[in-house]
Write an enzyme that holds these catalytic residues in place. Sequence first.
Site, PDB file in Angstrom:
ATOM      1  N   LYS A 119      -3.369 -13.731  -2.717  1.00 34.21           N
ATOM      2  CA  LYS A 119      -2.557 -13.646  -1.505  1.00 34.21           C
ATOM      3  C   LYS A 119      -1.932 -14.999  -1.197  1.00 34.21           C
ATOM      4  CE  LYS A 119      -5.360  -9.839   0.147  1.00 34.21           C
ATOM      5  NZ  LYS A 119      -6.469  -9.360   0.984  1.00 34.21           N
TER       6      LYS A 119
ATOM      7  N   GLN B  42     -10.748 -11.647   5.254  1.00 30.68           N
ATOM      8  CA  GLN B  42     -11.050 -10.872   4.043  1.00 30.68           C
ATOM      9  C   GLN B  42     -12.381 -10.132   4.187  1.00 30.68           C
ATOM     10  OE1 GLN B  42      -8.964 -10.576   1.254  1.00 30.68           O
ATOM     11  NE2 GLN B  42     -10.419  -9.037   0.595  1.00 30.68           N
TER      12      GLN B  42
ATOM     13  N   ASP C 268      -2.979  -7.049   8.311  1.00 35.28           N
ATOM     14  CA  ASP C 268      -3.706  -6.088   7.471  1.00 35.28           C
ATOM     15  C   ASP C 268      -3.575  -4.677   8.042  1.00 35.28           C
ATOM     16  OD1 ASP C 268      -4.841  -6.967   5.118  1.00 35.28           O
ATOM     17  OD2 ASP C 268      -6.657  -7.753   6.068  1.00 35.28           O
TER      18      ASP C 268
END
Length: 293
Positions: free
Chosen positions: A52, A96, A119
């Site tokens: 990412k 994460q 997200d």
Amino acid sequence: MTLIDGKALSATIKEEIAAEVEKIKASGNKVPHLAAVLVGEDPASAVYVRNKVRSCEKVGFKSTLLKRPADITEEEVLELVHKLNDDDDIDGFIVQLPLPKHINEERITLAIDPRKDVDGFHPVNVGRMALGLPCYLPATPFGILTMLERYGIETSGKHAVVIGRSNIVGTPMSILLSRKSKTGNCTVTLTHSRTKDLPAFAREADIIIAAIGIPEFVKGDMVKEGAVVIDVGINRVEAPDRPRGYKLVGDVAFDEVAPKCSFITPVPGGVGPMTVTSLLLNTLKANRNEVYR
Ligand code: NAD
């Protein structure tokens, strides 16, 4: 049969994003800035986050990686989330998952400002998605919709069978495919571990989305001729002949299924690269205040 090349499509979209970043710079505006929080030493998470961050750099975004040890307390993670919520330079951020067992993931997700939740996991974004309101779509379903759209795959009136009901893939996928939209208007069947005779449903599908995490679960005799098959699974299986001793396979038995398909995604090189690119698209949206005005 057409192979849906997620790697190539992702590279094309990244070029498009990079061109947008150049325009943002030229107009003197702030470049998109994504922050990623990585807690602990989980090797898969470290790889995902590294991808990412690298992708951000590639398109000209600013990125900040915040690494914290596995023994960090829940309160400390919450403090970090609040700091990122309040930091005007950061357009969006991700924490994460999975987090270490002693940290309540739900509490952390709820603490993220929905305006920065690139997200798309916060209930506010999930609710907006269900209602068809502007929101950050979760990256994997967003990437799948982009593939369907860019490959000109008709979804309207089709029967889509989603296999797996996770909060990040199966459930949002089923909602998005059923909505009245360009890549929706499907009749959706959401199947899962308690579904009776799942193969019978799969055989009826015009579109199959496989997201269960079981290597090669979808076999050739579960797919009808001409179906579109999207394989979300990423499974490590032993492969002594490979330098690393393992290989990645999807949830679909590719060799058996591909000859029957009109379109199919490979693993690797299908859904995976599109997921990261979708996160970049969400960050660009955040930078432009496109979702929450
Ligand atoms: P998960 O592990 O959270 O959930 C699995 C789902 O599959 C559950 O809803 C369960 O009901 C269902 N399931 C399990 N066994 C089943 C069975 N025998 N029959 C029918 N359904 C069954 O899943 P997830 O997080 O959605 O991940 C699924 C897979 O996709 C994994 O391999 C994961 O690594 C991969 N994944 C890939 C990406 C990507 O970017 N390509 C993103 C997310 C997940």
